[in-house]
Design an enzyme around this catalytic site. Structure first.
Site, PDB file in Angstrom:
ATOM      1  CG  ASP A 221     -15.515  87.711  58.366  1.00 44.98           C
ATOM      2  OD1 ASP A 221     -16.734  88.561  57.503  1.00 44.98           O
ATOM      3  OD2 ASP A 221     -15.155  89.022  58.567  1.00 44.98           O
TER       4      ASP A 221
ATOM      5  CD  GLU B 100     -16.029  92.267  61.995  1.00 44.16           C
ATOM      6  OE1 GLU B 100     -15.531  91.861  61.493  1.00 44.16           O
ATOM      7  OE2 GLU B 100     -16.302  93.330  61.264  1.00 44.16           O
TER       8      GLU B 100
ATOM      9  CD  GLU C  94     -18.338  89.881  61.031  1.00 45.48           C
ATOM     10  OE1 GLU C  94     -17.563  89.719  60.157  1.00 45.48           O
ATOM     11  OE2 GLU C  94     -19.028  91.309  60.635  1.00 45.48           O
TER      12      GLU C  94
ATOM     13  CG  ASP D 179     -19.861  91.115  58.011  1.00 43.44           C
ATOM     14  OD1 ASP D 179     -18.948  90.397  58.284  1.00 43.44           O
ATOM     15  OD2 ASP D 179     -19.100  92.093  58.228  1.00 43.44           O
TER      16      ASP D 179
ATOM     17  CG  HIS E 223     -16.792  98.642  56.809  1.00 49.25           C
ATOM     18  ND1 HIS E 223     -16.158  98.327  57.983  1.00 49.25           N
ATOM     19  CD2 HIS E 223     -16.942  97.829  56.902  1.00 49.25           C
ATOM     20  CE1 HIS E 223     -16.139  97.195  57.886  1.00 49.25           C
ATOM     21  NE2 HIS E 223     -16.003  96.873  56.922  1.00 49.25           N
TER      22      HIS E 223
ATOM     23  CG  HIS F 236     -18.905  97.256  60.962  1.00 49.72           C
ATOM     24  ND1 HIS F 236     -20.035  96.412  59.327  1.00 49.72           N
ATOM     25  CD2 HIS F 236     -18.533  95.455  60.627  1.00 49.72           C
ATOM     26  CE1 HIS F 236     -19.805  94.870  59.012  1.00 49.72           C
ATOM     27  NE2 HIS F 236     -18.632  94.603  59.250  1.00 49.72           N
TER      28      HIS F 236
HETATM   29 CO    CO Z   1     -18.068  92.490  59.558  1.00 47.63          CO
END
Ligand code: CO
Length: 325
Positions: free
Chosen positions: A81, A217, A310, A92, A192, A184
């Site tokens: 990640d 995700e 994700e 992300d 976030h 998020h």
């Molecule tokens: Co994330």
């Protein structure tokens, strides 16, 4: 702004793809994360968070401390990640892979894995064909869940519809989504940003709207579908500058508030001459006072295996743009 989001997405996407090819049994996790992060930073981008490497039952929030002995073993199901940051705009993205290669550096003469901070399975790590099948299916379940969500994301889609799509897809494989983890919203300098994208139908009628930036995700597990904290901390966030008496802690907080203010960081990212034990000792009062938030390593509560996929997307009128494709 859009251009920065796209650039941050393209960098993260390229590194994610290369990382998935590079990982192999016997490789040290610390070497892998160092390589990933340097591939990101050498483009001129920053890191939107430390590269998370979560092995097997660990779902999230593991990254290597500086002298990490953890190595990848054959058959490990590994969540990679990572994210890049351009002018405060972030990406992300995550992929899960099953590690291939030889097991020689992972086990002692009795076939037991060495005790390593990034692994929970210090028993026999040798995986059966059934284990491997399950791990590949978990990956397919989470990546299909993401694909199905991306096909419905557009202006007006509700969070409940997204969560239902995740749950329906993952349960069709006989697995469980992790409900305590969520996607998020993203904003400048904020990983976030307030909206959580659920991995189950949570009843929310909140609608995403055109122009929203969100990371989605889905996590699939063969376990409980809820995480518990492992009381170990490798990723931290700066919260505020509370007065602190301990002189070493004071210097460290000043340093962090200057250089690691916006995004989560690991010890590897703090430019300090402190050795490991001094760093840990200086961090303790900062955590106690609330100036630094420590992110606990998260595992599936029933020790199930975990897969995660994700992407970062920008919501459009009739669909979405995936910046990390
Ligand atoms: Co994330």
């Amino acid at each position: 702004m859009l251009e920065s989001y796209e650039k941050a997405g393209a960098i993260a996407s390229k590194v994610r793809k290369e990382a998935a090819k590079k990982i192999t049994a016997g490789m040290k996790v610390v070497d892998f994360v160092d390589w990933i992060e340097s591939e990101i930073t050498k483009t001129g981008a920053g890191l939107s968070f430390p590269c998370n490497i979560s092995i097997n039952q660990i779902a999230a929030h593991y990254t290597s401390p500086p002298n990490d002995d953890t190595v990848f073993c054959y058959g490990d199901i590994v969540k990679i990640d990572l994210g890049a940051e351009i002018d405060g705009y972030i990406s992300d993205t995550a992929v899960t892979v099953v590690v291939e290669g030889d097991n020689i550096d992972c086990v002692d003469e009795n076939g037991k894995a060495f005790n390593m901070p990034g692994r929970l399975d210090d028993g026999n790590p040798v995986v059966s064909d059934d284990d491997l099948d399950e791990r590949y299916n978990l990956i397919e379940a989470s990546s299909n869940a993401l694909e199905n969500v991306l096909s419905i994301v557009k202006d007006g889609v509700t969070l409940n519809d997204i969560g239902k799509t995740v749950q329906d897809t993952i349960s069709s494989y006989g697995f469980t989504p992790i409900v305590s983890l969520a996607g998020h919203s993203l904003e400048k300098n904020n990983l976030h940003a307030g909206i959580s994208i659920p991995n189950y139908p949570d009843g929310s009628t909140y609608q995403l709207k055109e122009g929203d930036h969100v990371a989605i995700e889905p996590f699939a597990t063969s376990g409980a579908g809820i995480t518990s904290d492992i009381p170990e901390y490798y990723i931290f966030s700066f919260v505020n500058n509370k007065p602190i008496r301990n002189p070493q802690s004071k210097v460290l907080l000043k340093n962090i508030s200057k250089n690691n203010r916006y995004f989560p960081f690991a010890q590897r990212h703090v430019k300090t001459s402190m050795d490991d034990s001094h760093f840990v000792r200086a961090m303790r009062p900062l955590i106690m006072s609330g100036s630094i938030y420590p992110h606990a390593v998260l595992k599936d509560k029933a020790d199930g295996m975990v897969a995660q996929t994700e992407h970062t997307v920008i919501v459009e009128k009739e669909g979405c743009e995936i910046t990390t494709l």
